[in-house]
Design an enzyme around this catalytic site. Structure first.
Site, PDB file in Angstrom:
ATOM      1  CB  CYS A   1     -12.328  20.356   8.468  1.00 34.16           C
ATOM      2  SG  CYS A   1     -12.051  20.329   6.678  1.00 34.16           S
ATOM      3  CG  HIS A  13      -8.350  18.357   8.206  1.00 33.28           C
ATOM      4  ND1 HIS A  13      -9.679  18.005   8.315  1.00 33.28           N
ATOM      5  CD2 HIS A  13      -7.928  18.585   9.483  1.00 33.28           C
ATOM      6  CE1 HIS A  13     -10.038  17.997   9.585  1.00 33.28           C
ATOM      7  NE2 HIS A  13      -8.999  18.355  10.314  1.00 33.28           N
ATOM      8  CG  HIS A  36      -9.182  19.219  13.952  1.00 34.35           C
ATOM      9  ND1 HIS A  36      -8.983  18.139  13.123  1.00 34.35           N
ATOM     10  CD2 HIS A  36      -8.763  18.794  15.179  1.00 34.35           C
ATOM     11  CE1 HIS A  36      -8.464  17.127  13.807  1.00 34.35           C
ATOM     12  NE2 HIS A  36      -8.311  17.508  15.051  1.00 34.35           N
TER      13      HIS A  36
END
Length: 337
Positions: free
Chosen positions: A244, A295, A307
């Site tokens: 990420c 995240h 993402h």
């Protein structure tokens, strides 16, 4: 007479040589960098066969380990009787750092969809230490919806996880089912809807769909969109695979911004919270596979973000029950070109 004796000796030696060759060919010594899947592919067998022949509890192997790569007489499978053998057991796999669902599916000769059904996963996100059922019958391991407005409790469920999965609150579940405590039991059937409207996802915020503030941000979005479908790779920050934070690093740097290669917490430290995010701002999430900021993605408008999550780069709605429940903040990077 001597010729006959010589022929017999030669034949015996040849037979022994062939036997030794077959024995050597049935084993393999693990080299650095080897994986069980790689060894299985090289020897045209399945990972499950290697696990069975070597009585391995998991797919973990180490250099110089001797692996059986062919069935012996003791481990040879029974002859095909013309009928398909039923699935009589399940296999459990413990997720390790860097694993993705697609990798786990490939190792166990299955697919991502099957693992998601077996484990009732809402998406492709997994965390280290998580135990996954990777084979067996889905109906024996999957939470069962008995009626449109009811849910049958399965192993590992809590009132909190059930509430999040169905977009309701714990208090609503307790009220609908006349529960005095949050204790539930395996096999218990819970009413999900109750007297109030439930099961609808809640928007975590009301961001404005403001256009990118500069052409450079438009470039960030274009680069991010061009990466859709790229596999997830732990520590990855290049087109071959992203995690990420590596995805954010790549998209911004390719657009000309001076962004360091850092983690989610590192990006959090060099960003400032915004109440009305613009396209190109960052979206942070907390308490996913670990506590705290864990995240992140790029806000692209319409309450959605792009993402590197699950097994690939993808676009997800902030209305998603999982991501909505782990939403932390919108932030803007404090960097320049």
């Amino acid at each position: 007479m001597r010729r006959v004796i010589f022929t017999l000796v030669a034949a015996t030696a040849l037979s022994m040589a062939i036997g030794a060759s077959n024995t050597e060919a049935s084993t393999y010594t693990v080299k650095p960098g080897d994986t069980l899947w790689k060894i299985a592919s090289s020897n045209k067998v399945s990972v499950d066969q290697l696990l069975s022949w070597n009585k391995l509890p998991s797919t973990s192997i180490h250099p110089n380990q001797t692996i059986k790569v062919a069935a012996t007489s003791a481990t040879a499978p029974p002859k095909n009787t013309g009928t398909k053998a039923p699935v009589i057991s399940t296999s459990i796999y413990t997720v390790k750092a860097g694993d993705t669902l697609s990798q786990i599916a490939r190792i166990h000769s299955t697919n991502v969809s099957s693992i998601q059904k077996l484990n009732q996963l809402p998406d492709s996100n997994i965390r280290p230490g998580q135990k996954l059922t990777v084979s067996g019958k889905a109906q024996a391991n999957t939470p069962t919806v008995t009626k449109p407005n009811t849910y049958r409790v399965t192993s590992g469920d809590t009132l909190t996880t059930i509430a999040k999965r169905h977009g309701v609150s714990v208090s609503q579940l307790m009220s609908s089912n006349s529960l005095k405590t949050s204790s539930i039991r395996l096999g218990q059937v819970l009413i999900i809807d109750g007297s109030s409207a439930t099961g609808q996802l809640v928007t975590v915020s009301k961001p404005t769909t403001t256009a990118p503030s500069s052409g450079a941000i438009s470039t960030v979005i274009a680069i991010a969109n061009s990466s859709l479908g790229t596999p997830y790779k732990w520590g990855g920050a290049a087109p071959g695979g992203f995690d990420c934070s590596g995805f954010i690093y790549y998209a911004y740097n390719q657009a000309g911004f001076n962004v360091p290669r850092t983690s989610t917490t590192g990006f959090d430290a060099i960003s400032s919270p915004v109440s009305s995010p613009q396209i190109g701002d960052l979206v942070f999430f907390k308490n996913t596979y670990r506590a705290g900021i864990s995240h992140m993605g790029i806000f692209i408008g319409n309450n959605s973000f792009i993402h590197a999550g699950g097994d690939r780069v993808q676009v997800t709605s902030l209305n998603d029950s999982y991501w909505g429940s782990h939403f932390d903040s919108f932030q803007r990077l404090n960097v320049t070109k």
